[in-house]
Scaffold this active site. Structure first.
Site, PDB file in Angstrom:
ATOM      1  N   ARG A  43       3.310   2.644  -4.412  1.00  0.00           N
ATOM      2  CA  ARG A  43       2.959   2.503  -5.832  1.00  0.00           C
ATOM      3  C   ARG A  43       2.644   1.040  -6.156  1.00  0.00           C
ATOM      4  O   ARG A  43       1.672   0.743  -6.859  1.00  0.00           O
ATOM      5  CB  ARG A  43       4.100   2.981  -6.728  1.00  0.00           C
ATOM      6  N   ARG A  44       3.469   0.145  -5.654  1.00  0.00           N
ATOM      7  CA  ARG A  44       3.241  -1.290  -5.903  1.00  0.00           C
ATOM      8  C   ARG A  44       1.964  -1.765  -5.226  1.00  0.00           C
ATOM      9  O   ARG A  44       1.173  -2.509  -5.817  1.00  0.00           O
ATOM     10  CB  ARG A  44       4.430  -2.100  -5.402  1.00  0.00           C
TER      11      ARG A  44
ATOM     12  N   ALA B 121       3.872  13.485   1.482  1.00  0.00           N
ATOM     13  CA  ALA B 121       4.801  13.537   2.610  1.00  0.00           C
ATOM     14  C   ALA B 121       6.232  13.455   2.107  1.00  0.00           C
ATOM     15  O   ALA B 121       7.107  14.211   2.558  1.00  0.00           O
ATOM     16  CB  ALA B 121       4.502  12.408   3.589  1.00  0.00           C
TER      17      ALA B 121
ATOM     18  N   ASN C 248       7.097  16.758   0.283  1.00  0.00           N
ATOM     19  CA  ASN C 248       7.289  17.857   1.236  1.00  0.00           C
ATOM     20  C   ASN C 248       8.640  17.753   1.937  1.00  0.00           C
ATOM     21  O   ASN C 248       9.346  18.747   2.101  1.00  0.00           O
ATOM     22  CB  ASN C 248       6.170  17.882   2.273  1.00  0.00           C
TER      23      ASN C 248
ATOM     24  N   TYR D 292      12.115  20.515   1.519  1.00  0.00           N
ATOM     25  CA  TYR D 292      12.776  21.244   2.602  1.00  0.00           C
ATOM     26  C   TYR D 292      14.219  20.803   2.846  1.00  0.00           C
ATOM     27  O   TYR D 292      14.954  21.462   3.563  1.00  0.00           O
ATOM     28  CB  TYR D 292      11.980  21.101   3.906  1.00  0.00           C
TER      29      TYR D 292
ATOM     30  N   PHE E 250       6.527  12.565   8.532  1.00  0.00           N
ATOM     31  CA  PHE E 250       6.243  11.605   7.469  1.00  0.00           C
ATOM     32  C   PHE E 250       5.307  10.508   7.969  1.00  0.00           C
ATOM     33  O   PHE E 250       4.309  10.190   7.319  1.00  0.00           O
ATOM     34  CB  PHE E 250       7.552  11.007   6.943  1.00  0.00           C
ATOM     35  N   GLN E 251       5.627   9.960   9.120  1.00  0.00           N
ATOM     36  CA  GLN E 251       4.801   8.887   9.673  1.00  0.00           C
ATOM     37  C   GLN E 251       3.396   9.382   9.993  1.00  0.00           C
ATOM     38  O   GLN E 251       2.414   8.687   9.735  1.00  0.00           O
ATOM     39  CB  GLN E 251       5.461   8.302  10.913  1.00  0.00           C
TER      40      GLN E 251
ATOM     41  N   ARG F 259       0.295  15.316  10.689  1.00  0.00           N
ATOM     42  CA  ARG F 259       1.538  15.988  10.298  1.00  0.00           C
ATOM     43  C   ARG F 259       1.750  17.304  11.026  1.00  0.00           C
ATOM     44  O   ARG F 259       2.867  17.820  11.045  1.00  0.00           O
ATOM     45  CB  ARG F 259       1.548  16.234   8.792  1.00  0.00           C
TER      46      ARG F 259
END
Length: 118
Positions: A15-16, A37, A40, A44, A79-80, A89
């Protein structure tokens, strides 16, 4: 919890970096991938924790812990991979889904053994 905190921090940093103020969830494509990511993984997490808890109590703590660690590793890779490219993913997603099914099977086996024991 540390994984969820890590994922949330990545969203804050994105965001920044891309100047996207809350509550906006759209903007730069890289921000959107990081945001999705994180969302999600968060969606879970309650399923994972519930299955981990039940399987650990009713099946076997060691086996369940190993599955839990593998699941956390695959979600980190998910995530990565997702933050780099949407296609990144898929492998970890399928592996983490398989591990959730395995935890469900362990939990059910443990519950059945516990409640059907003479």
């Amino acid at each position: 919890v540390l994984f969820l905190a890590y994922f949330a921090l990545q969203v804050i940093y994105a965001r920044r970096k891309y100047k996207i103020s809350p509550p906006k969830t759209t903007g730069h494509p890289e921000f959107e991938r990081i945001f999705r990511a994180q969302a999600n993984c968060s969606e879970y997490f309650p399923i994972f924790i519930s299955l981990l808890w039940v399987a650990g109590i009713f099946f076997h703590q060691g086996v369940t812990a190993a599955c839990g660690l593998l699941y956390l590793y695959t979600r980190l890779k998910y995530f990565q991979g997702y933050t780099m490219a949407v296609q990144g993913r898929l492998g970890p997603l399928y592996t983490s889904a398989w591990l959730l099914w395995l935890l469900l099977g362990l939990a059910l086996a443990g519950l059945l053994a516990h409640f059907l024991r003479p």
